[in-house]
Design a protein around this motif. Structure first.
Motif, PDB file in Angstrom:
ATOM      1  N   ASN A 262       0.893  -1.208  -0.034  1.00  0.00           N
ATOM      2  CA  ASN A 262      -0.042   0.079  -0.019  1.00  0.00           C
ATOM      3  C   ASN A 262       0.928   1.408  -0.076  1.00  0.00           C
TER       4      ASN A 262
ATOM      5  N   LYS B 282       2.134   1.495  -3.338  1.00  0.00           N
ATOM      6  CA  LYS B 282       1.235   1.794  -4.353  1.00  0.00           C
ATOM      7  C   LYS B 282       0.801   3.549  -4.230  1.00  0.00           C
TER       8      LYS B 282
ATOM      9  N   ASP C  29       3.776   5.640  -5.498  1.00  0.00           N
ATOM     10  CA  ASP C  29       3.924   5.725  -6.866  1.00  0.00           C
ATOM     11  C   ASP C  29       2.803   6.519  -7.501  1.00  0.00           C
ATOM     12  N   ARG C  30       1.429   7.022  -6.997  1.00  0.00           N
ATOM     13  CA  ARG C  30       0.528   7.663  -7.327  1.00  0.00           C
ATOM     14  C   ARG C  30       1.005   9.289  -7.556  1.00  0.00           C
TER      15      ARG C  30
END
Ligand SMILES: Cc1cc2nc3c(=O)[nH]c(=O)nc-3n(C[C@H](O)[C@H](O)[C@H](O)COP(=O)(O)O)c2cc1C
Length: 182
Positions: free
Chosen positions: A61, A64, A67-68
């Motif tokens: 998480n 992720k 990475d956004r």
């Protein structure tokens, strides 16, 4: 004007952490120009290469989320002239399979109870981030010294000079980020 979306995290697990307060105050001071998401690294386990066989959901998480975003802000305490172990541990996870920090724009800052407000920790953090191929904003810098005297009991920054510096820092970070990502 669109606000800059920024993911942030900080290197202290203390409930009343001054670095946590620093990010929360930055969010308030700059809410018209920065949309700040504060990620809590408390659930990130100690780095163990074997865990990649079945990666912990907290790590996935975290990666992720990072990475956004193109732009990241990290706040660090100073522990024995360096940045904290939990922060290093989190960065180690981000740096592998793959290095999710690659080409991210990064702003660093920090709060400590000492006289030079994490200057030594930030130098070392800057060096680690350089090896991870990030674009670290050179200036302005936030070294929040004697932190215990600059926040109210409930974590509100009361020091006007620090509030002004954080505002200037945020404005420059927005400009610095736009040099890399339009
Ligand atoms: C193990 C340890 C080492 C520390 N070393 C330093 C240091 O080298 N320089 C400094 O300014 N403060 C040092 N401090 C004091 C921290 O700045 C202070 O605990 C600060 O509140 C930590 O950040 P936090 O409030 O976000 O947890 C140290 C604290 C600990 C627990």
């Amino acid at each position: 004007m669109n606000k800059l979306k920024v993911l942030s995290f900080q290197g202290s697990l203390r409930e009343k952490s001054f670095n946590k307060y620093l990010l929360e105050n930055l969010k308030d001071i700059s809410e018209d120009i920065i949309d700040l998401n504060i990620f809590d690294i408390a659930d990130i386990p100690l780095y163990n290469e074997d865990l990649w066989n079945n990666p912990p959901s907290s790590v996935l998480n975290f990666k992720k989320d990072v990475d956004r975003y193109n732009s990241i802000i990290i706040s660090t305490p100073e522990y024995n002239y360096s940045y904290s172990g939990v922060l290093k541990n989190s960065i180690d996870w981000l740096s592998r399979n793959p290095n999710i920090l690659n080409r991210k724009v990064v702003g660093i800052m920090g709060a400590s109870t000492g006289a030079i407000g994490t200057a030594r920790a930030q130098l070392l953090l800057r060096s680690t981030l350089a090896t991870l191929n990030t674009y670290v904003m050179p200036k302005p810098e936030i070294f929040l010294s004697f932190a215990e005297s600059k926040f109210s009991q409930d974590g509100k920054l009361t020091d006007k000079d620090s509030i002004d510096r954080i505002r200037i820092y945020s404005e420059e970070f927005v400009k610095f980020s736009s040099d890399f990502y339009k």
